[in-house]
Design an enzyme around this catalytic site. Structure first.
Site, PDB file in Angstrom:
ATOM      1  N   LEU A 286      51.304  -7.340  85.851  1.00 52.90           N
ATOM      2  CA  LEU A 286      51.117  -8.365  86.672  1.00 52.90           C
ATOM      3  C   LEU A 286      52.594  -9.197  86.385  1.00 52.90           C
ATOM      4  O   LEU A 286      52.960 -10.003  87.430  1.00 52.90           O
ATOM      5  CB  LEU A 286      49.932  -9.119  86.080  1.00 52.90           C
ATOM      6  N   ILE A 289      55.311  -7.490  88.617  1.00 52.13           N
ATOM      7  CA  ILE A 289      55.069  -7.714  90.007  1.00 52.13           C
ATOM      8  C   ILE A 289      55.578  -9.311  90.393  1.00 52.13           C
ATOM      9  O   ILE A 289      55.957  -9.535  91.346  1.00 52.13           O
ATOM     10  CB  ILE A 289      53.863  -7.137  90.277  1.00 52.13           C
ATOM     11  N   HIS A 290      54.833 -10.016  89.426  1.00 50.86           N
ATOM     12  CA  HIS A 290      54.964 -11.574  89.777  1.00 50.86           C
ATOM     13  C   HIS A 290      56.510 -11.902  89.639  1.00 50.86           C
ATOM     14  O   HIS A 290      57.100 -12.696  90.507  1.00 50.86           O
ATOM     15  CB  HIS A 290      54.488 -12.267  88.659  1.00 50.86           C
ATOM     16  N   THR A 291      57.222 -11.026  88.847  1.00 51.46           N
ATOM     17  CA  THR A 291      58.850 -11.524  88.790  1.00 51.46           C
ATOM     18  C   THR A 291      59.675 -11.052  90.002  1.00 51.46           C
ATOM     19  O   THR A 291      60.627 -11.650  90.331  1.00 51.46           O
ATOM     20  CB  THR A 291      59.444 -10.962  87.453  1.00 51.46           C
TER      21      THR A 291
END
Length: 469
Positions: A286, A289-291
């Site tokens: 998570l 992917i967030h970054t």
């Protein structure tokens, strides 16, 4: 006699109470009414006794439109009736097209009506409280492959979806296919509302889930409503929140930045192809992917079993007091609040004068030299790499020589030369917890966020990232 015009009127889903006053007024003052014979009982009470009634059966829309123009061009006012709203799968578009094709002087007015999906929604509660779309499964005018593309687009975009013409005697399989396509993209517990004969005698409503929805419950008199990822049902009440409570009830102690990050993580989790993975691996994924906004991280993230949890345990217990990075950009991206809270120091030796001197004397990269210096002072640190494969390869050499005993390794160097090899070199060290971004991808931001996932693993179970934002 009235003027030469056609009023295309939506008479609602079937109840006289759902016919608008504007439509009733038009019916009362028209010279002729044209429509499908099934609809006339709903409006008969409003028609003048001497009004011409022109009715026909199903699939005769073009003939009805031609009759409407024939009568109107004699100088009369004609009401063309459609169920629901005349502009939604109704007669309005055909009448306007025909006016253009004929070059007719007849004035055309369209009066809106209450659509079947609106009536169905009201009967169910508030299923369309957010963005929605309407799809007809009838392939009389639209090729099935195009309909299927639209179904997939609606399901993937998380639209609340109203389904018209779901099933008939000859079209029995399309609704099964729609269910299959939605189940591949929506949670099985997604609410589904089934409304038959909305606003008419024999009206029924049912609320079920996408998994339990039986297409055999539907026919041509049915509207099916499929919720989005936020929809829920309480008994037979089907609700899709607009978001007001989320705005009003931000958790105590959660600032705006953290609130955005929490919502982002929830969004990412919903869109994962393989969400059923160990919590610590998911937490790292998570973050990655967030970054990057790159769901390819599902494929590229490699971890030892329990690696993130083990790194957190060593950091939180005080067994690991130092994090060493290959470049300053990685150090900058590590959460300062988390470091301070846990009493941990993050260091980069890239610009250390000893590393600069060593690199010049030995003809190696500064990043490589920086790792040699770092190992002399902190052989048991957690090491994070987001740029230099040479630095990661140097650490591997020092481990094999017994000079380094890392408490963990985050391997995310980026580039084209020796990058893939450097990551493979780390994997054989089975007693060291490792998180690796495989292939050429990586970067300082990725390395930093993976370190942050280890620093904050105690927030993973509640899916509450960003405590130190």
């Amino acid at each position: 006699m009235n003027q030469a015009r056609i009023i295309v009127a939506g008479i609602g889903p079937g109840s006289t109470g759902d016919i608008t006053s504007a439509v009733i007024d038009a019916l009362r003052h028209c010279d002729a009414v044209v429509g499908y014979h099934y609809y006339f009982p709903f409006i008969e009470a409003y028609l003048p006794a001497d009004a011409l009634r022109i009715d026909s059966g199903m699939k005769q829309e073009r003939r009805r439109a031609e009759e409407a123009f024939r009568v109107a061009e004699e100088g009369r006012t004609v009401c063309v009736i459609s169920s629901g709203d005349a502009g939604i799968y109704g007669m309005a578009s055909l009448i306007l097209e025909m006016k253009h094709k004929r070059g007719s002087h007849v004035e055309v007015e369209v009066l809106p009506g209450i659509s079947a999906f609106q009536k169905a929604g009201a009967l169910l509660g508030a299923p369309m409280g957010h963005d929605f779309c309407v799809i007809s499964l009838s392939d009389l005018m639209t090729p099935w492959l195009l309909i299927e593309r639209r179904i997939i687009a609606a399901a993937e975009a998380d639209f609340i979806t109203a389904v018209y013409n779901p099933k008939s005697d000859s079209r029995y399989w399309q609704l099964y296919r729609l269910k299959e396509l939605f189940l591949a993209r929506r949670a099985p517990e997604t609410p589904v509302g089934i409304v038959r004969q909305a606003g008419r005698d024999g009206e029924t409503t049912t609320v079920t889930t996408l998994a339990d929805f039986d297409p055999e419950q539907a026919d041509m008199f049915t509207v099916v409503l499929i919720g989005n990822s936020q929809s829920y049902a309480v008994g037979n009440t089907f609700v899709t929140p607009r978001g007001y409570y989320r705005e009003m009830e931000r958790e105590e102690g959660v600032n705006v930045g953290q609130g955005i990050m929490i919502e982002s993580f929830r969004t990412i989790e919903r869109e994962l192809k393989h969400p059923d993975i160990p919590l610590d691996r998911k937490w790292a994924m998570l973050h990655a992917i967030h970054t990057t906004a790159d769901f390819d991280m599902e494929r590229l993230l490699w971890t030892d079993p329990g690696a993130v949890a083990e790194m957190y345990e060593r950091l939180s217990s005080g067994r690991t007091r130092t994090i060493v990075t290959d470049v300053t950009m990685v150090t900058s991206g590590i959460r300062k609040g988390a470091l301070q809270r846990m009493g941990i120091e993050a260091k980069c030796y890239l610009s250390d004068e000893r590393a600069v001197k060593m690199a010049a004397e030995k003809g190696i990269t500064r990043a490589q030299a920086g790792i040699r210096v770092a190992v002399e002072e902190h052989p048991d640190a957690l090491f994070a790499f987001g740029n230099a494969p040479t630095a990661l390869m140097e650490l591997c050499t020092l481990i094999r020589r017994g000079k380094a005993r890392p408490s963990g390794i985050v391997a995310a160097p980026v580039g084209f030369v020796h990058v893939c090899e450097s990551k493979e070199m780390v994997k054989p060290f089975t007693d060291i917890p490792k998180v690796i971004i495989e292939g050429r991808k990586g970067g300082s931001n990725l390395a930093a966020t993976l370190v942050n996932s280890a620093l904050t693993f105690n927030d993973a179970a509640q899916l509450r990232p960003g405590r130190d934002v």
